[in-house]
Design a protein around this motif. Structure first.
Motif, mmCIF file in Angstrom:
data_model
loop_
_atom_site.group_PDB
_atom_site.id
_atom_site.type_symbol
_atom_site.label_atom_id
_atom_site.label_comp_id
_atom_site.label_asym_id
_atom_site.label_seq_id
_atom_site.Cartn_x
_atom_site.Cartn_y
_atom_site.Cartn_z
ATOM 1 N N ASP A 46 0.856 -1.184 0.000
ATOM 2 C CA ASP A 46 0.000 0.000 0.000
ATOM 3 C C ASP A 46 0.891 1.231 0.000
ATOM 4 O O ASP A 46 1.106 1.862 1.017
ATOM 5 N N THR A 48 1.652 4.934 -1.887
ATOM 6 C CA THR A 48 0.782 5.874 -2.604
ATOM 7 C C THR A 48 1.023 5.879 -4.116
ATOM 8 O O THR A 48 0.109 6.077 -4.877
ATOM 9 N N TYR A 49 2.269 5.685 -4.538
ATOM 10 C CA TYR A 49 2.577 5.860 -5.957
ATOM 11 C C TYR A 49 2.721 4.537 -6.709
ATOM 12 O O TYR A 49 3.165 4.509 -7.849
ATOM 13 N N LEU A 50 2.384 3.410 -6.059
ATOM 14 C CA LEU A 50 2.478 2.125 -6.740
ATOM 15 C C LEU A 50 1.114 1.446 -6.698
ATOM 16 O O LEU A 50 0.355 1.662 -5.757
ATOM 17 N N PRO A 51 0.795 0.627 -7.717
ATOM 18 C CA PRO A 51 -0.485 -0.080 -7.666
ATOM 19 C C PRO A 51 -0.517 -1.043 -6.482
ATOM 20 O O PRO A 51 0.489 -1.669 -6.156
ATOM 21 N N TYR A 259 7.678 5.601 7.942
ATOM 22 C CA TYR A 259 7.080 5.005 6.754
ATOM 23 C C TYR A 259 5.683 5.564 6.491
ATOM 24 O O TYR A 259 5.279 5.736 5.361
ATOM 25 N N PHE A 260 4.937 5.846 7.557
ATOM 26 C CA PHE A 260 3.600 6.423 7.360
ATOM 27 C C PHE A 260 3.708 7.806 6.723
ATOM 28 O O PHE A 260 2.963 8.140 5.825
ATOM 29 N N SER A 262 5.983 8.957 4.830
ATOM 30 C CA SER A 262 6.437 8.961 3.445
ATOM 31 C C SER A 262 5.491 8.184 2.542
ATOM 32 O O SER A 262 5.745 8.072 1.350
ATOM 33 N N GLY A 263 4.403 7.647 3.078
ATOM 34 C CA GLY A 263 3.378 7.081 2.211
ATOM 35 C C GLY A 263 3.453 5.582 1.952
ATOM 36 O O GLY A 263 2.818 5.090 1.039
ATOM 37 N N ASP A 264 4.246 4.841 2.762
ATOM 38 C CA ASP A 264 4.226 3.381 2.632
ATOM 39 C C ASP A 264 3.385 2.813 3.771
ATOM 40 O O ASP A 264 3.897 2.414 4.822
ATOM 41 N N PHE A 265 2.061 2.757 3.533
ATOM 42 C CA PHE A 265 1.162 2.382 4.620
ATOM 43 C C PHE A 265 1.224 0.888 4.939
ATOM 44 O O PHE A 265 1.039 0.485 6.077
ATOM 45 N N TYR A 267 3.834 -1.269 4.821
ATOM 46 C CA TYR A 267 4.993 -1.588 5.647
ATOM 47 C C TYR A 267 4.850 -0.968 7.029
ATOM 48 O O TYR A 267 5.118 -1.624 8.044
ATOM 49 N N GLU B 77 -4.954 10.831 -0.417
ATOM 50 C CA GLU B 77 -5.126 9.378 -0.506
ATOM 51 C C GLU B 77 -6.626 9.034 -0.435
ATOM 52 O O GLU B 77 -7.089 8.080 -1.035
ATOM 53 N N GLN B 95 6.694 12.285 -5.740
ATOM 54 C CA GLN B 95 5.802 11.286 -5.149
ATOM 55 C C GLN B 95 4.334 11.650 -5.390
ATOM 56 O O GLN B 95 3.536 10.806 -5.781
ATOM 57 N N LYS B 98 3.444 11.048 -9.052
ATOM 58 C CA LYS B 98 3.361 9.629 -9.422
ATOM 59 C C LYS B 98 2.213 8.926 -8.713
ATOM 60 O O LYS B 98 1.809 7.835 -9.100
ATOM 61 N N SER B 99 1.705 9.521 -7.633
ATOM 62 C CA SER B 99 0.537 8.960 -6.960
ATOM 63 C C SER B 99 -0.748 9.414 -7.649
ATOM 64 O O SER B 99 -1.837 9.124 -7.171
#
Lengths: 297, 427
Positions: A46, A48-51, A259-260, A262-265, A267, B77, B95, B98-99
């Motif tokens: 999850d 933000t910038y990846l499917p 991590y939160f 920077s948008g890696d929810f 992990y 989001e 970021q 790309k989001s």
């Protein structure tokens, strides 16, 4: 079948459940659901910038393979053990003193609450000024007393930063321990001590035979609260060291926070689940070995 | 605890704001900064509303950069129609784009024949533009500068600020030794070394002015000979030349550095542009005794400065995009940029402001700033920059703490960066 019917036909039981309903619902909505939600998110990619992608346990694999994560676990556990033990020790002493009829007790009881009443971020800032290299109070005192002839960089080494954090936390949360233990002490009937005194016991005997056993359930509750609180330590470190030097004072919560933000929810959630499991395990340990239930009965 | 309550409150506020139905031509602008900056923005927005008939609403963001980012990420989001417009730190733009949170501005630019030539091409191309689309425009540009004490340099017979790192070291060593006889707290050169984002800006300046780089062909390289040399130089400033304070790596951020220089305790200072007005304010003990210059470089290479600042972007989920674009045009106009410069000291994103002869007379430092912006370097433009930066902060800070050698630090860092890249690069 019959028994269930019995329960609900019993009017009293039925209203008991009704009265409990708001608590049960709020526990479900505000505690159970977020935990389940975090658990589910932790199984996904999850970012933000990846499917999004279902990953099974990859986030956890990544977590366990990261030495910096283990460093933060070690730091956090060491912090919990050292700070909670010190807080219990000082809290118990303060509580015992304040429970005696000493002059100025009312004032002291209020004064000791002050650190607890200050927001963590502010007290962290105050401690930062105390430890400050150039104009910190600690270096000022050390220089004046001639203990050291150069300024000491208190937060500059891993051990220095660790000890500094522990001292700040002990200062901040010992009052909490004190108050809870004081409440416990005040429930012990005075008459027991009087009787023991007549039997010719000394102070230590009275402490270990009367005070400690009767205070034990309260100590377990206080330890439980403090441990769960300490394992999530965040704000103090965020302000005081920011995790430095070189990442050596990163707590698990600070690790997750990075991590939160920077948008890696996914992990970040996996890390949070680990914090949850650690806290839950410690709570179970306390309840099990503190024989919490039995004493209460 | 306080944080928990803050988040809950933020969430409630967020629900309240998102429940409101917006009337036509009403949009929200999320801006953060120091209180007097936000007050000035309120004034600008009032002016705009009077002129345009639109209804722009200012939403004040927290002062801390991390918290601003957090609140933006939560709303975007969740695909909320608010905010419509917001300011982004330069390192978030990639970021956010790309989001798919940012509306490409190309069609509005083409429709209105809006000229982007007025902006610094170097800046637009490196941080605002991806795959031919423009996602943001600079509102406030920030950059690393060398502040120096004119009076002290003159006193010890130096006529100009140092051009190279070697000159800086020589001058600082000499002057620090003499000045310490008078003032024990005097330091030759102060800069930001605590474990936080500012350290990476300093690190980037040191390595690029030593001929190193972090991005090469879209890959991040930390472990190159030039980079090792630069990190060793940073280490030497603390432990060999001893001209930077020994606590550089613990608590020293912008404000610590500014205070130390402002109290007359430093000869050279690396800081952002905001420090100038503070140093020159009444009550500052260095008022009128200072100058600014480009940061030094290693012999044979050029000066570089890390680019910071805030760029405006439009939310993909905005429901009043035309009005929002109109507001972007307003805040990037010459008039507004000039006002921001004069009132709150925000360096314009537009080039023409730096060439305005009236302004140049009033603010001579614009000339140097223009030069420095033309030598700006940006931090790696990748969506997972935050993770890379986090790793860099740890290893570089650890090296400054003297716990690992420069070569080993960058070797370990490279391994860490490779891992991060493998996770976040799309396969």
């Amino acid at each position: 079948m019959k028994s269930i019917k019995n329960i609900f036909s019993n009017n009293e039981t039925c209203s008991a459940y009704l009265f409990n309903l708001p608590t049960i619902i709020s526990a479900l909505v505000f505690i159970f659901l977020p935990v389940i939600g975090t658990l589910i998110t932790s199984l996904f990619r999850d970012v933000t910038y990846l499917p999004g992608k279902f990953l099974w346990f990859s986030n956890y694999e990544r977590l366990f393979a990261d030495p910096h994560f283990w460093q933060s676990v070690n730091f956090t556990l060491l912090f919990v053990i050292v700070s909670v033990v010190l807080e219990l020790f000082f809290g118990l002493i303060f509580a015992l003193v304040l429970n005696e009829a000493i002059p100025g007790r009312g004032f002291l009881r209020i004064a000791i609450l002050v650190p607890w009443a200050i927001p963590v971020a502010i007290s962290a800032r105050v401690w930062q000024l105390i430890y400050h290299f150039d104009y910190g109070l600690l270096n000022f005192i050390f220089m004046k007393l001639g203990i050291s002839n150069t300024h000491i960089n208190w937060l500059g080494s891993s051990s220095g930063a660790f000890i500094s954090i522990v001292i700040s936390d002990v200062w901040k949360t010992t009052p909490f321990m004190t108050i809870i233990l004081l409440a416990g002490l005040s429930t012990i009937p005075r008459v027991l001590y009087k009787q023991a005194e007549i039997d010719g016991t000394n102070f230590l005997q009275r402490f270990f035979r009367i005070t400690f056993p009767l205070l034990k359930p309260v100590i377990v509750v206080a330890l439980l609260f403090r441990t769960i609180d300490a394992i999530r330590i965040f704000d103090l470190i965020y302000v005081l060291t920011g995790g430095g030097p070189g990442g050596s004072t990163t707590s698990i919560s600070l690790y997750a926070y990075n991590y939160f933000v920077s948008g890696d929810f996914g992990y970040g959630s996996a890390v949070s689940v680990i914090v949850f499991i650690l806290a839950a395990m410690l709570a179970l340990l306390y309840i099990r070995f503190g024989r919490f239930g039995e004493v209460i009965k | 605890m306080a944080k928990k309550i803050f988040i809950q409150l933020a969430f409630i506020l967020f629900l309240l704001t998102s429940c409101q139905t917006k009337s036509d031509k009403e949009f929200t602008v999320w801006i953060g900064g120091a209180p007097q900056e936000i007050d000035f923005w309120q004034k600008l927005i009032d002016d705009y509303n009077r002129q345009s008939g639109n209804n722009a609403i200012l939403v004040r963001q927290p002062t801390y950069t991390d918290q601003r980012r957090q609140s933006l990420i939560i709303s975007l989001e969740a695909k909320q129609p608010n905010p419509d417009l917001f300011l982004m730190d330069v390192v978030w733009i990639d970021q956010f784009a790309k989001s798919n949170w940012l509306e490409p501005l190309n069609k509005y630019i083409e429709r209105d024949n809006y000229s982007t030539d007025n902006f610094f091409g170097r800046v637009i191309n490196s941080v605002d533009k991806f795959e031919g689309n423009i996602y943001a425009l600079p509102v406030f540009m920030d950059i690393g500068l060398l502040y120096y004490r004119k009076d002290l340099l003159k006193k010890y017979g130096f006529s100009a600020p140092p051009q190279t790192w070697k000159q800086l070291v020589d001058e600082a060593v000499l002057i620090q030794k003499k000045e310490r006889e008078r003032n024990k707290n005097f330091n030759g050169f102060v800069w930001q070394g605590a474990q936080y984002e500012g350290l990476i800006c300093n690190f980037l300046e040191f390595i690029t002015s030593h001929g190193g780089s972090v991005m090469n062909n879209g890959k991040i390289w930390s472990n190159t000979p030039a980079n090792v040399e630069a990190l060793k130089f940073m280490h030497d400033l603390l432990y060999k030349y001893k001209i930077s304070p020994p606590n550089t790596f613990t608590e020293i951020k912008e404000e610590e550095v500014r205070r130390s220089f402002q109290n007359g305790n430093a000869l050279f200072e690396r800081n952002w542009t905001y420090a100038w007005n503070q140093h020159q304010s009444s009550g500052s003990s260095v008022k009128g005794k200072i100058g600014i210059a480009q940061l030094p470089h290693k012999e044979g290479f050029g000066s570089t400065s890390a680019l910071g600042g805030w760029h405006v972007g439009m939310s993909e989920y905005s429901d009043v995009k035309n009005e929002a674009w109109d507001f972007i045009k307003f805040i990037t106009s010459f008039k507004t940029q000039e006002k921001l410069l004069l009132n709150v000291g925000w360096n314009p994103g537009r080039k023409d402001v730096y060439h305005d002869s009236v302004l140049l007379n009033q603010i001579p430092r614009l000339k140097i700033l223009y030069e420095v912006f033309n030598h700006s370097v940006s931090r790696p433009v990748i969506p997972y920059y935050a993770q890379v930066s986090e790793a860099m902060q740890r290893y570089v800070n650890n090296c400054l703490a003297n716990k690992i050698s420069p070569a080993d630090a960058l070797k370990e860092l490279q391994k860490q960066i490779n891992k991060v890249t493998a996770i976040y690069e799309e396969h």
